[in-house]
Design a protein around this motif. Structure first.
Motif, PDB file in Angstrom:
ATOM      1  N   GLY A  20      -9.186 -11.834   3.967  1.00 38.30           N
ATOM      2  CA  GLY A  20      -8.154 -12.847   3.879  1.00 38.30           C
ATOM      3  C   GLY A  20      -6.779 -12.320   3.539  1.00 38.30           C
ATOM      4  N   ASN A  21      -6.705 -11.074   3.082  1.00 42.78           N
ATOM      5  CA  ASN A  21      -5.428 -10.513   2.652  1.00 42.78           C
ATOM      6  C   ASN A  21      -4.779  -9.606   3.694  1.00 42.78           C
ATOM      7  N   ILE A  22      -5.517  -9.271   4.747  1.00 47.58           N
ATOM      8  CA  ILE A  22      -5.043  -8.243   5.667  1.00 47.58           C
ATOM      9  C   ILE A  22      -3.854  -8.709   6.493  1.00 47.58           C
ATOM     10  N   ALA A  23      -3.958  -9.853   7.163  1.00 50.43           N
ATOM     11  CA  ALA A  23      -2.879 -10.296   8.054  1.00 50.43           C
ATOM     12  C   ALA A  23      -1.544 -10.468   7.329  1.00 50.43           C
ATOM     13  N   PRO A  24      -1.487 -11.170   6.189  1.00 53.12           N
ATOM     14  CA  PRO A  24      -0.180 -11.319   5.528  1.00 53.12           C
ATOM     15  C   PRO A  24       0.394 -10.006   5.016  1.00 53.12           C
ATOM     16  N   LEU A  25      -0.477  -9.091   4.546  1.00 50.14           N
ATOM     17  CA  LEU A  25       0.031  -7.833   4.018  1.00 50.14           C
ATOM     18  C   LEU A  25       0.538  -6.926   5.138  1.00 50.14           C
ATOM     19  N   GLY A 100      -2.630  -7.402  -1.943  1.00 54.01           N
ATOM     20  CA  GLY A 100      -1.373  -8.128  -1.962  1.00 54.01           C
ATOM     21  C   GLY A 100      -0.625  -8.071  -3.277  1.00 54.01           C
ATOM     22  N   GLN A 101      -1.222  -7.503  -4.322  1.00 53.29           N
ATOM     23  CA  GLN A 101      -0.523  -7.443  -5.611  1.00 53.29           C
ATOM     24  C   GLN A 101       0.651  -6.472  -5.571  1.00 53.29           C
ATOM     25  N   ASN A 102       0.549  -5.405  -4.788  1.00 49.91           N
ATOM     26  CA  ASN A 102       1.661  -4.476  -4.614  1.00 49.91           C
ATOM     27  C   ASN A 102       2.566  -4.985  -3.498  1.00 49.91           C
ATOM     28  N   ASP A 103       3.822  -5.207  -3.801  1.00 46.69           N
ATOM     29  CA  ASP A 103       4.767  -5.734  -2.817  1.00 46.69           C
ATOM     30  C   ASP A 103       5.353  -4.577  -2.000  1.00 46.69           C
ATOM     31  N   VAL A 196       9.400  11.176  -9.855  1.00 44.45           N
ATOM     32  CA  VAL A 196      10.392  10.155 -10.167  1.00 44.45           C
ATOM     33  C   VAL A 196       9.676   8.810 -10.290  1.00 44.45           C
ATOM     34  N   HIS A 197      10.269   7.908 -11.049  1.00 40.85           N
ATOM     35  CA  HIS A 197       9.637   6.621 -11.336  1.00 40.85           C
ATOM     36  C   HIS A 197      10.557   5.468 -10.971  1.00 40.85           C
ATOM     37  N   ALA A 198       9.960   4.368 -10.588  1.00 36.56           N
ATOM     38  CA  ALA A 198      10.738   3.164 -10.293  1.00 36.56           C
ATOM     39  C   ALA A 198       9.906   1.948 -10.659  1.00 36.56           C
ATOM     40  N   ASP A 199      10.538   0.974 -11.307  1.00 29.04           N
ATOM     41  CA  ASP A 199       9.836  -0.262 -11.639  1.00 29.04           C
ATOM     42  C   ASP A 199       9.591  -1.083 -10.374  1.00 29.04           C
ATOM     43  N   VAL A 200       8.403  -1.663 -10.277  1.00 25.81           N
ATOM     44  CA  VAL A 200       8.056  -2.545  -9.160  1.00 25.81           C
ATOM     45  C   VAL A 200       7.458  -3.814  -9.752  1.00 25.81           C
ATOM     46  N   VAL A 201       7.721  -4.925  -9.131  1.00 27.65           N
ATOM     47  CA  VAL A 201       7.269  -6.216  -9.659  1.00 27.65           C
ATOM     48  C   VAL A 201       5.858  -6.511  -9.167  1.00 27.65           C
ATOM     49  N   ASP A 202       4.963  -6.730 -10.108  1.00 25.96           N
ATOM     50  CA  ASP A 202       3.583  -7.082  -9.771  1.00 25.96           C
ATOM     51  C   ASP A 202       3.516  -8.557  -9.369  1.00 25.96           C
ATOM     52  N   ARG A 203       2.496  -8.924  -8.621  1.00 26.51           N
ATOM     53  CA  ARG A 203       2.322 -10.319  -8.214  1.00 26.51           C
ATOM     54  C   ARG A 203       0.834 -10.603  -8.090  1.00 26.51           C
ATOM     55  N   PRO A 204       0.435 -11.862  -8.054  1.00 26.94           N
ATOM     56  CA  PRO A 204      -0.991 -12.179  -7.929  1.00 26.94           C
ATOM     57  C   PRO A 204      -1.529 -11.731  -6.570  1.00 26.94           C
ATOM     58  N   ARG A 205      -2.821 -11.412  -6.522  1.00 21.83           N
ATOM     59  CA  ARG A 205      -3.432 -11.096  -5.232  1.00 21.83           C
ATOM     60  C   ARG A 205      -3.379 -12.329  -4.346  1.00 21.83           C
ATOM     61  N   PHE A 206      -3.371 -12.124  -3.020  1.00 23.10           N
ATOM     62  CA  PHE A 206      -3.278 -13.243  -2.087  1.00 23.10           C
ATOM     63  C   PHE A 206      -4.503 -14.159  -2.203  1.00 23.10           C
ATOM     64  N   THR A 207      -5.682 -13.575  -1.992  1.00 26.42           N
ATOM     65  CA  THR A 207      -6.931 -14.334  -2.062  1.00 26.42           C
ATOM     66  C   THR A 207      -8.028 -13.434  -2.621  1.00 26.42           C
ATOM     67  N   GLY A 208      -9.169 -14.032  -2.957  1.00 26.10           N
ATOM     68  CA  GLY A 208     -10.354 -13.268  -3.333  1.00 26.10           C
ATOM     69  C   GLY A 208     -10.281 -12.698  -4.731  1.00 26.10           C
ATOM     70  N   ARG A 209     -11.162 -11.722  -4.976  1.00 32.93           N
ATOM     71  CA  ARG A 209     -11.243 -11.077  -6.281  1.00 32.93           C
ATOM     72  C   ARG A 209     -11.218  -9.575  -6.107  1.00 32.93           C
ATOM     73  N   SER A 210     -10.980  -8.866  -7.197  1.00 36.27           N
ATOM     74  CA  SER A 210     -10.815  -7.419  -7.136  1.00 36.27           C
ATOM     75  C   SER A 210     -12.122  -6.718  -6.770  1.00 36.27           C
ATOM     76  N   ASN A 211     -12.023  -5.750  -5.864  1.00 30.40           N
ATOM     77  CA  ASN A 211     -13.162  -4.905  -5.512  1.00 30.40           C
ATOM     78  C   ASN A 211     -12.999  -3.491  -6.051  1.00 30.40           C
TER      79      ASN A 211
END
Length: 268
Positions: A20-25, A100-103, A196-211
Motif C-alpha cells: 500500500g505504500n509503494i505507489a505514493p512513495l 513513507g516515514q522518510n520524506d 555530514v548531518h542534516a535534520d529531516v522531518v519524520d512523518r507517520p507511515r502511509f499504511t500498515g505496520r512496521s516490518n
C-alpha cells in the motif's frame, strides 16, 4: 538510462510487505529527485508475501526509472540495502525506508550537503526530528543511540534514520554484516571519510505496520556494537595511497614527471 555513467543518483528502497505504500512513495521520489536527473529508483523486495510484487510490476510502465530486485526469502534490511547498492548505477546512492516515514523531499538537500563537503566526505546522514514512532520504541531508540554514541564517538544523534546519501564507492569499502546500515557513520569515519548531518522531518507511515526496525533496540544490537567497536580499534591509520610515476612518463595534467614524483592514486 542503461549507461552507468549517465546516472547521477540511485535511490535504493528496501521493502517487505509494503504494497500500500509503494505507489505514493515512488511518485514522491520521482518528483523530489527531478532536479538530480538522470536518476534511478531501485526497489529491493525482501521476500514480501503480500501484493508488493504486483504493485511494483504495475508501476514500472509509468516510471521507467524504476528497477526492481527481489529476494526469494527475507534476508533483512541491511541485506536488501546492500543488494540495491550493488545493483546501483549511480556514483551517489540515497537510501530511505519504504513505509513513507522518510520524506524523499530531503534527498536533494542531503546530496547538496555531501557535495559541499567535498570529496573527503563519504556520507550525508539524516537525523530525524518530530519522531512519529510509538513512545516505547522512541525510548529504546534514544537509549541505544546514547550508548552507541558514547562507545563509538560517531558524533551522530540518530543513526537509525533511513535517509542517507553516500558515495557508492565508500559504501563498498565497508565490512558487511547484519545491521550495517545502523553503524554507517562510524564505519565511514573508520575508512577516513567525514560525515555530514542534516535534520529531516519524520512523518507517520502511509499504511500498515512496521516490518523492520527491531534492531535499534540496545539488547538486540549489543553484539554488533561490540563488533564495530573492535573494528574501529583495530584500524589505527587509514593509508593515504599515492601513485609513483616513473621518471620521464607523463603525469596527470600532462607534465613529464621527475624521478620519484608521486600523485594521488586514481587520478590518471
Amino acid at each position: 538510462m542503461s549507461d552507468q555513467a549517465a546516472i547521477r543518483l540511485s535511490v535504493v528502497v528496501p521493502v517487505k510487505n509494503e504494497a500500500g505504500n509503494i505507489a505514493p512513495l515512488v511518485a514522491e521520489i520521482a518528483t523530489s529527485c527531478a532536479s538530480l536527473s538522470p536518476f534511478e529508483i531501485v526497489y529491493v523486495d525482501d521476500g514480501s508475501t503480500d501484493a508488493t510484487p504486483t504493485a511494483l510490476a504495475e508501476l514500472r510502465s509509468r516510471h521507467p526509472e524504476l528497477r526492481v530486485l527481489r529476494h526469494r526469502e527475507s534476508c533483512g534490511q541491511s541485506a536488501a540495502v546492500r543488494t540495491g547498492v550493488l545493483a546501483a548505477r549511480g556514483e551517489l546512492v540515497a537510501t530511505l525506508d519504504g513505509d513513507g516515514q522518510n520524506d524523499p523531499a530531503f534527498i536533494p538537500a542531503l546530496a547538496a550537503a555531501l557535495a559541499a563537503a567535498g570529496p573527503g566526505a563519504g556520507l550525508a546522514q539524516g537525523q530525524r526530528v518530530g519522531r512519529k514512532d510509538g513512545r516505547l520504541k522512541m525510548i529504546q531508540s534514544r537509549i541505544a543511540n546514547g550508548v552507541r554514541g558514547r562507545i563509538l564517538k560517531d558524533s551522530t544523534r540518530d543513526t537509525g534514520c533511513g535517509l542517507k546519501v553516500f558515495r557508492r564507492a565508500v559504501y563498498l569499502r565497508l565490512p558487511y554484516f547484519d545491521a550495517l546500515h545502523r553503524f554507517m557513520p562510524a564505519l565511514v569515519a573508520r575508512e577516513g571519510f567525514s560525515v555530514v548531518h542534516a535534520d529531516v522531518v519524520d512523518r507517520p507511515r502511509f499504511t500498515g505496520r512496521s516490518n523492520y526496525g527491531l534492531f535499534d533496540r540496545l539488547w538486540v544490537g549489543i553484539l554488533d556494537l561490540a563488533g564495530v567497536w573492535w573494528l574501529i580499534r583495530r584500524r589505527r591509520r587509514v593509508p593515504q595511497v599515492e601513485l609513483v610515476v616513473p621518471a620521464g612518463q607523463v603525469a596527470p595534467g600532462g607534465q613529464v614527471a621527475p624521478a620519484g614524483q608521486v600523485t594521488p592514486a586514481g587520478t590518471e
